[in-house]
Design an enzyme around this catalytic site. Sequence first.
Site, PDB file in Angstrom:
ATOM      1  CB  SER A 161      -8.509   0.774   5.624  1.00 51.36           C
ATOM      2  OG  SER A 161      -9.248   1.960   5.554  1.00 51.36           O
TER       3      SER A 161
ATOM      4  CE  LYS B 296      -3.858   2.058   2.645  1.00 52.39           C
ATOM      5  NZ  LYS B 296      -4.735   1.918   3.833  1.00 52.39           N
TER       6      LYS B 296
ATOM      7  CB  SER C 233      -8.226   3.821   2.932  1.00 50.55           C
ATOM      8  OG  SER C 233      -7.338   3.178   3.852  1.00 50.55           O
TER       9      SER C 233
HETATM   10  N1  GLN Z   1     -13.225   4.372   6.413  1.00 47.93           N
HETATM   11  C1  GLN Z   1     -12.609   4.752   7.635  1.00 47.93           C
HETATM   12  C2  GLN Z   1     -12.148   6.181   7.539  1.00 47.93           C
HETATM   13  O1  GLN Z   1     -12.343   6.781   6.518  1.00 47.93           O
HETATM   14  C3  GLN Z   1     -11.475   3.844   7.955  1.00 47.93           C
HETATM   15  C4  GLN Z   1     -10.280   4.115   7.145  1.00 47.93           C
HETATM   16  C5  GLN Z   1      -9.115   3.253   7.507  1.00 47.93           C
HETATM   17  O2  GLN Z   1      -9.258   2.204   8.130  1.00 47.93           O
HETATM   18  N2  GLN Z   1      -7.937   3.721   7.134  1.00 47.93           N
HETATM   19  O3  GLN Z   1     -11.602   6.738   8.452  1.00 47.93           O
END
Ligand code: GLN
Length: 484
Positions: free
Chosen positions: A175, A76, A151
């Site tokens: 995410s 990532k 994400s």
């Molecule tokens: N969707 C959640 C957020 O936008 C979690 C994102 C994540 O786990 N990085 O904060």
Amino acid sequence: MHELGIAELARGLDAGEYSSEELTREVLSRIERLDKTLNTFITVDAEGALAAARGADERRAAGQAGPLTGIPLAHKDIFCTNGLRTSCGSRMLDSFIAPYDAAVVERLGANGMVNVGKTNMDEFAMGSSNETSYYGPVRNPWDTGRVPGGSSGGSAAAVAARLVPAATGTDTGGSIRQPAALCGITGIKPTYGRVSRWGMIAFASSLDQGGVFARSAEDAAMVLGAMAGFDERDSTSVEQVVPDYSAALDQPLKGLKVGLPKEFFGEGLEDGVRAAVDAAIAVLKEQGAELREVSLPNLGLSVPTYYVIAPAECSSNLSRYDGVRFGYRCEDPRDLEDMYKRSRGEGFGAEVQRRILVGTYALSAGYYDAYYLKAQQCRRLISEDFRKAFEAVDVLVGPTAPETAFGLGERADDPVKMYLSDINTLAVNLAGLPGMSIPAGFADGLPVGLQLIGNYFDEGRLLAVAHQYQQHTDWHRRAPEEQS
Ligand code: GLN
């Protein structure tokens, strides 16, 4: 070769059926052919990957290969990679080249894994759809009109499309698990502190945790085992022995106490998801698991709690991007203040700016007690719910997401609806527990994920439960049709 998982590829490499260089060339050519549509990679490092693959082949020839030597993977784009761009999905870091490797990159590299490139992601890991990326959205390989989740959407979609056998991800509120569910693959977020955050760009430091995507629990166990462990450079890294996850996969499910939190099965759960999850639970039962309904009464607090704590921490973490030392700097600033304002205004996208504003507000004098302190108290209540549940059961099981992949653009203008995509995953980060998502069938042709939640440092058990489930189902072997 792209059909094979890590364990099978390792056997092929050992048997000399192909070299890591050949395998890596195949990976690179599939990315070249298929990724124009999917957009899972921000940076592909063909030259670096081939050099690493040749190095791995030499190690193998010299009898120094481990189980992961020569296996390709992608990182990532939130993990710093020495000499290779690390953008975090943001214009702010579009030209940032880290001078060092993140601990995760270093460890997997030391185990001989071949990094082929950096995957697309929501900007600074803020999002549930991969639509906030400066590099454009990732498409779900099961239906290119839909999101892959976020994400870590690029990593999940790349593994689902069989571009790479494994990829790293990070999970601050879901995410890893939510995109794993929406893309029909296996993903694990370990206990907070299990994997070093050193060199992993910070979003919300008390919640962020690195983990892995793979096709199966067996493969995930191999990679997690290599990336986990104490690191003195991360002050929240926990000094605890990493068990041999692969060796422990064969524990039978007989007698396993599985808790079904009733809050996961309430309103808002799509019928097709419910049916697939129920069928998956029935498989666990057939294998001898004992099911019990449990309750996490404060689960409903997790969305508001998370959306105070995560923005608060992000507003502080992201203050370092000021246009001075590294990252984007605006053209022709009038003065210092203009430089700060325009560098940040132009370098960050809308969602990141929204979070910084919310977080700054929540932390400001006079509001701190009402928001941040309150959120910390709720966080404690949520952790207590889990603690009590784990007095009675070994693992908790439910749907990873209440829905299957939604359409591109469908929620882009509705932040609250977007925030609700993680309703089943956020609490696990607030409590710091390990969580996993595994493929559990389909609803209207789209993958459904089953979430497994474990007690602290019990990721070995999650992997073993997932592996047993995968011995009795073949959802994890299903691949989407190729779209080029
Ligand atoms: N969707 C959640 C957020 O936008 C979690 C994102 C994540 O786990 N990085 O904060």
